[in-house]
Each structure stands twice: as structure tokens, then as C-alpha cells.
Design a protein around this motif. Structure first.
Motif, PDB file in Angstrom:
ATOM      1  N   ASP A  86     -59.197  49.686  16.165  1.00 26.83           N
ATOM      2  CA  ASP A  86     -59.966  49.334  17.238  1.00 26.83           C
ATOM      3  C   ASP A  86     -59.068  48.670  18.427  1.00 26.83           C
ATOM      4  O   ASP A  86     -58.421  49.179  18.963  1.00 26.83           O
ATOM      5  CB  ASP A  86     -61.420  48.328  16.950  1.00 26.83           C
ATOM      6  CG  ASP A  86     -60.903  47.398  15.851  1.00 26.83           C
ATOM      7  OD1 ASP A  86     -60.269  46.474  16.323  1.00 26.83           O
ATOM      8  OD2 ASP A  86     -61.057  47.592  14.635  1.00 26.83           O
ATOM      9  N   ILE A  87     -59.445  47.383  18.341  1.00 22.41           N
ATOM     10  CA  ILE A  87     -58.558  46.432  19.456  1.00 22.41           C
ATOM     11  C   ILE A  87     -57.116  46.416  19.387  1.00 22.41           C
ATOM     12  O   ILE A  87     -56.612  46.768  20.345  1.00 22.41           O
ATOM     13  CB  ILE A  87     -59.339  45.038  19.252  1.00 22.41           C
ATOM     14  CG1 ILE A  87     -60.590  44.768  19.621  1.00 22.41           C
ATOM     15  CG2 ILE A  87     -58.261  44.038  20.024  1.00 22.41           C
ATOM     16  CD1 ILE A  87     -60.978  44.923  21.126  1.00 22.41           C
ATOM     17  N   TYR A  88     -56.760  46.557  17.985  1.00 24.94           N
ATOM     18  CA  TYR A  88     -55.165  46.478  17.841  1.00 24.94           C
ATOM     19  C   TYR A  88     -54.563  48.060  18.569  1.00 24.94           C
ATOM     20  O   TYR A  88     -53.707  48.009  19.161  1.00 24.94           O
ATOM     21  CB  TYR A  88     -54.962  46.523  16.147  1.00 24.94           C
ATOM     22  CG  TYR A  88     -53.397  46.833  16.232  1.00 24.94           C
ATOM     23  CD1 TYR A  88     -52.482  45.811  16.221  1.00 24.94           C
ATOM     24  CD2 TYR A  88     -53.073  48.143  15.626  1.00 24.94           C
ATOM     25  CE1 TYR A  88     -51.044  45.982  15.927  1.00 24.94           C
ATOM     26  CE2 TYR A  88     -51.686  48.193  15.454  1.00 24.94           C
ATOM     27  CZ  TYR A  88     -50.626  47.369  15.596  1.00 24.94           C
ATOM     28  OH  TYR A  88     -49.535  47.576  15.358  1.00 24.94           O
ATOM     29  N   GLY A 251     -61.743  41.670   9.299  1.00 28.45           N
ATOM     30  CA  GLY A 251     -62.566  42.606  10.434  1.00 28.45           C
ATOM     31  C   GLY A 251     -62.521  44.281  10.322  1.00 28.45           C
ATOM     32  O   GLY A 251     -62.844  44.743  11.043  1.00 28.45           O
ATOM     33  N   GLN A 252     -61.632  44.508   9.381  1.00 31.87           N
ATOM     34  CA  GLN A 252     -61.265  45.840   9.062  1.00 31.87           C
ATOM     35  C   GLN A 252     -61.444  46.327   7.718  1.00 31.87           C
ATOM     36  O   GLN A 252     -60.832  45.902   7.095  1.00 31.87           O
ATOM     37  CB  GLN A 252     -60.004  46.356   9.944  1.00 31.87           C
ATOM     38  CG  GLN A 252     -59.722  47.757   9.818  1.00 31.87           C
ATOM     39  CD  GLN A 252     -60.531  48.698  10.902  1.00 31.87           C
ATOM     40  OE1 GLN A 252     -60.683  48.211  11.785  1.00 31.87           O
ATOM     41  NE2 GLN A 252     -60.817  49.784  10.330  1.00 31.87           N
ATOM     42  N   ILE A 302     -55.026  39.355  19.456  1.00 34.68           N
ATOM     43  CA  ILE A 302     -55.700  40.483  18.824  1.00 34.68           C
ATOM     44  C   ILE A 302     -57.017  40.144  18.062  1.00 34.68           C
ATOM     45  O   ILE A 302     -58.158  40.834  18.081  1.00 34.68           O
ATOM     46  CB  ILE A 302     -54.757  41.343  17.927  1.00 34.68           C
ATOM     47  CG1 ILE A 302     -53.549  41.844  18.720  1.00 34.68           C
ATOM     48  CG2 ILE A 302     -55.462  42.373  17.039  1.00 34.68           C
ATOM     49  CD1 ILE A 302     -53.974  43.138  19.537  1.00 34.68           C
ATOM     50  N   GLU A 303     -56.687  38.876  17.320  1.00 34.80           N
ATOM     51  CA  GLU A 303     -57.886  38.612  16.347  1.00 34.80           C
ATOM     52  C   GLU A 303     -58.968  37.993  17.070  1.00 34.80           C
ATOM     53  O   GLU A 303     -60.194  38.124  16.793  1.00 34.80           O
ATOM     54  CB  GLU A 303     -57.279  37.358  15.326  1.00 34.80           C
ATOM     55  CG  GLU A 303     -56.279  37.841  14.387  1.00 34.80           C
ATOM     56  CD  GLU A 303     -57.056  38.699  13.368  1.00 34.80           C
ATOM     57  OE1 GLU A 303     -58.086  38.086  12.979  1.00 34.80           O
ATOM     58  OE2 GLU A 303     -56.442  39.560  12.762  1.00 34.80           O
ATOM     59  N   ASN A 305     -59.819  38.823  20.067  1.00 36.12           N
ATOM     60  CA  ASN A 305     -60.561  39.892  20.834  1.00 36.12           C
ATOM     61  C   ASN A 305     -61.357  40.824  19.954  1.00 36.12           C
ATOM     62  O   ASN A 305     -62.575  41.180  20.028  1.00 36.12           O
ATOM     63  CB  ASN A 305     -59.868  40.899  21.336  1.00 36.12           C
ATOM     64  CG  ASN A 305     -59.116  40.412  22.794  1.00 36.12           C
ATOM     65  OD1 ASN A 305     -59.530  39.130  23.345  1.00 36.12           O
ATOM     66  ND2 ASN A 305     -57.704  40.640  23.012  1.00 36.12           N
ATOM     67  N   ARG A 306     -60.983  40.740  18.534  1.00 34.63           N
ATOM     68  CA  ARG A 306     -61.520  41.704  17.260  1.00 34.63           C
ATOM     69  C   ARG A 306     -62.774  41.028  17.057  1.00 34.63           C
ATOM     70  O   ARG A 306     -63.970  41.427  16.788  1.00 34.63           O
ATOM     71  CB  ARG A 306     -60.613  41.934  16.340  1.00 34.63           C
ATOM     72  CG  ARG A 306     -61.494  42.497  14.983  1.00 34.63           C
ATOM     73  CD  ARG A 306     -60.471  42.720  13.888  1.00 34.63           C
ATOM     74  NE  ARG A 306     -59.412  43.683  14.050  1.00 34.63           N
ATOM     75  CZ  ARG A 306     -58.307  43.635  14.094  1.00 34.63           C
ATOM     76  NH1 ARG A 306     -57.777  42.317  13.696  1.00 34.63           N
ATOM     77  NH2 ARG A 306     -57.374  44.810  13.907  1.00 34.63           N
ATOM     78  N   GLN A 307     -62.773  39.529  17.018  1.00 36.75           N
ATOM     79  CA  GLN A 307     -64.142  38.757  16.773  1.00 36.75           C
ATOM     80  C   GLN A 307     -65.035  38.832  17.479  1.00 36.75           C
ATOM     81  O   GLN A 307     -65.977  39.046  17.386  1.00 36.75           O
ATOM     82  CB  GLN A 307     -63.490  37.199  16.274  1.00 36.75           C
ATOM     83  CG  GLN A 307     -64.576  36.201  15.912  1.00 36.75           C
ATOM     84  CD  GLN A 307     -63.954  34.957  15.702  1.00 36.75           C
ATOM     85  OE1 GLN A 307     -62.931  34.461  15.690  1.00 36.75           O
ATOM     86  NE2 GLN A 307     -65.088  33.899  15.742  1.00 36.75           N
ATOM     87  N   GLU A 309     -65.454  41.433  19.552  1.00 39.28           N
ATOM     88  CA  GLU A 309     -66.129  42.719  19.562  1.00 39.28           C
ATOM     89  C   GLU A 309     -67.207  42.819  18.491  1.00 39.28           C
ATOM     90  O   GLU A 309     -67.929  43.423  18.566  1.00 39.28           O
ATOM     91  CB  GLU A 309     -64.957  43.585  19.422  1.00 39.28           C
ATOM     92  CG  GLU A 309     -65.477  45.112  19.398  1.00 39.28           C
ATOM     93  CD  GLU A 309     -64.410  46.287  19.604  1.00 39.28           C
ATOM     94  OE1 GLU A 309     -63.747  46.721  18.809  1.00 39.28           O
ATOM     95  OE2 GLU A 309     -63.902  46.404  20.764  1.00 39.28           O
ATOM     96  N   LEU A 310     -66.411  42.294  17.373  1.00 39.07           N
ATOM     97  CA  LEU A 310     -67.455  42.386  16.174  1.00 39.07           C
ATOM     98  C   LEU A 310     -68.781  41.684  16.407  1.00 39.07           C
ATOM     99  O   LEU A 310     -69.876  42.119  16.176  1.00 39.07           O
ATOM    100  CB  LEU A 310     -66.734  42.005  14.988  1.00 39.07           C
ATOM    101  CG  LEU A 310     -65.621  42.768  14.225  1.00 39.07           C
ATOM    102  CD1 LEU A 310     -64.881  41.908  13.117  1.00 39.07           C
ATOM    103  CD2 LEU A 310     -65.987  44.046  13.830  1.00 39.07           C
TER     104      LEU A 310
END
Length: 319
Positions: A86-88, A251-252, A302-303, A305-307, A309-310
Motif C-alpha cells: 500500500d502506502i510504501y 499493519g500488513q 510511511i508508518e 501515513n499507513r496508520q 489509511e488503516l
């Protein structure tokens, strides 16, 4: 034409020199009436001027550090360009643009390169070889993209219903154009991915402050981009920072049979400049824009933005 801060420094410096000469002359004429007293008065008068001019004589420095990450598949012996990350994956997409997939693949490791009794792990070698080259290419490409029109650019960001938007406008400072085809051939002999594939880097040029120079230094420990003129020096220092086997990723979901590794790279951005010059604020903005461009690849970003998004996915599914 001299800048006002330079005129102030020159004027105060002349004042200090003349005052110092007068004080020394009186000190040497100690027999004259009130010579020592007058000498002390002059020295006391010089001290405030000296204190006032010191900030103008001293260079200021700004610096920020970031940690970039490559995800390496040990079984495939390759960096993972399009995994479900995803974000990565979206953030690092510039790394793989117009790039021959062979550049993501590790070379064959001979048995004689591995200590007896140790398992052969490709990521350890890839980290300081092609991985380092890839990160250097990513930084160069990102820098060129950000400053393709001017080095003096004012950016602002805001959150909208459709996402994060960055807006900006070019300043009016004079600049110097650096051609990527020229520096790729002349300065990147240590990086074949850049040297042989410079046409993949778009746009083919970027801008630095007028009168500046762009140089690259490559050692066994770091690769340093240096942009320098008489007013400021900007450096981007890139170095491998090891790695580790990756059995989980926050998250993955990762299947149990994956044999991945996280490869770390430290990037330091620093600026040495004259804070009180008329262009001081412009150089600070230049540093900020450079740091922000690289920060998007930092794992902390990255972390975060992933948080976010989740969290949005969760809220959408539980309305």
C-alpha cells in the motif's frame, strides 16, 4: 552591490579596529594623563559593538536525519517493487520508474564470499551494493524533481477532502542549471545505475543557487551531494545502516513462508549558511524543501501515513 548586513559588518569591524588601535596607543602611553583610564573606557565601549557583530560573523547550521527502507525478497534475490505494501509501494514508486528490473536483482554471491559456517544471505551484500545505488538514484531523482524550475521555491501544503495537496510558486532568485546527463557521466562512476541510465531521470536538469557548484563524493561509508556557493553549503549524506530479516510488518499481513529483509539507509540533510544575510530566509526555505522531499520516504512518515489509511478504512467499514 553590498548587502546591508555586510555593510554593517564592515562598518562595525572598522570601528573595532580604529578603537582597538586607539586603546593600544593609549595603553603604551601610560605616562600621559588619564591614559589608562581612557584606554579602559575605549575598551569598554568596544565590547557592546563586538557582542553585537558576533552573530553576523558566525555561520549557522541546520540538519535533519531520515531512515529510508528497501524491502528485499531473499528467495527472489530482488527488491520488491510491486508487493501489496500500500502506502510504501506508492511512496517509493519513483524508485522503480523507467528502471530496468535487472537493477533490482542481486548479483550471484560466490561461496568464497561467505564465511565458512555462515548461511548465504543475499540481502547483506545487496544492502551495500545495488541497494545503496538505488537509494542514491532515488535521492537524486527526487531532488531534481523538486527543483526542476528553480531552487528558490515557496511551498505550502494543506489537507483537502480528496487528499494532501502541495502548492507552490517559484521565487525570483537567480539560479544555475545542472544537467543530469553531464553529472551522471562525470560524477557517478561509482553508480552504474545512474551513470548508464541517466536518461531515465526526468526532468533532465535541476537548479541550484546562482554561482553554485554541484559535486559528488563517494567513499566506502558515504555518498555526499554538495551544493555550494559563497553564501551557503547544502549537503545530502547517504549511507547504508544495515538491515534485518523481516518476519512481520505493522499493519500488513505477511504469509508465513515469506523470506524478506528490511534494508536501512541513513540520509542526513545539512545546511551551513549566513543566517543574517538578506538571502538567509531563502536558504532556510531551500533546506526545508529539500528535507521535506526526502522525509516522504522516511519510515516514520510511511508508518504514520499507513496508520491514517488503516484508520480511514476501519471507519468506512464501521459506519
Amino acid at each position: 552591490m553590498l548587502e546591508p548586513p555586510i555593510i554593517v559588518r564592515i562598518a562595525v569591524s572598522i570601528y573595532l579596529i580604529l578603537g582597538g588601535v586607539a586603546a593600544i596607543s593609549l595603553w603604551r602611553s601610560a605616562a600621559a594623563p588619564d591614559a589608562l583610564q581612557n584606554s579602559g573606557i575605549i575598551i569598554a565601549g568596544l565590547l557592546p559593538a563586538l557582542i553585537a557583530v558576533l552573530p553576523y560573523l558566525k555561520s549557522s547550521q541546520l540538519s535533519e536525519n531520515f531512515e529510508l527502507v528497501l524491502i528485499f525478497d531473499e528467495d527472489a534475490r530482488s527488491v520488491i517493487p510491486n508487493a501489496e505494501l500500500d502506502i510504501y509501494s506508492r511512496t517509493y514508486s519513483n524508485l522503480y520508474s523507467n528502471l530496468d528490473p535487472i537493477n533490482l536483482l542481486s548479483r550471484e554471491i560466490g561461496d568464497d564470499e561467505v564465511r565458512e559456517g555462515d548461511a548465504k544471505q543475499y540481502w547483506i551484500f545487496f544492502n551495500k551494493e545495488k541497494g545503496w545505488d538505488l537509494i542514491e538514484r532515488l535521492i537524486l531523482l527526487s531532488f531534481a524533481h523538486r527543483f526542476r524550475g528553480s531552487w528558490d521555491i515557496e511551498l505550502s501544503s494543506r489537507q483537502t477532502p480528496t487528499g494532501h495537496v502541495i502548492e507552490g510558486q517559484y521565487g525570483d532568485s537567480e539560479s544555475k542549471e545542472i544537467r543530469l546527463d553531464v553529472i551522471a557521466k562525470e560524477m557517478f562512476h561509482h553508480n552504474k545505475i545512474i551513470q548508464e541510465g541517466w536518461m531515465d531521470l526526468v526532468p533532465p536538469f535541476f537548479h541550484i543557487p546562482n554561482g553554485g557548484t554541484f559535486t559528488v563524493e563517494a567513499t566506502s561509508r558515504s555518498r555526499i551531494f554538495t551544493i555550494k556557493n559563497r553564501k551557503a553549503t547544502l549537503k545530502i549524506d547517504i549511507s547504508p545502516a544495515g538491515g534485518e530479516e523481516l518476519h512481520s510488518l505493522w499493519g500488513q499481513y505477511l504469509p508465513q513462508n515469506l523470506n524478506w529483509a528490511a534494508l536501512y539507509y541513513r540520509v542526513e540533510v545539512s545546511l551551513t549558511y549566513q543566517k543574517y544575510s538578506t538571502d538567509g530566509a531563502r536558504y532556510e526555505q531551500w533546506f526545508k524543501n529539500t528535507a521535506n522531499e526526502i522525509q516522504q520516504y522516511d519510515w516514520n512518515t510511511i508508518e504514520e501515513n499507513r496508520q491514517n489509511e488503516l484508520l480511514r478504512r476501519y471507519l468506512e467499514n464501521h459506519q
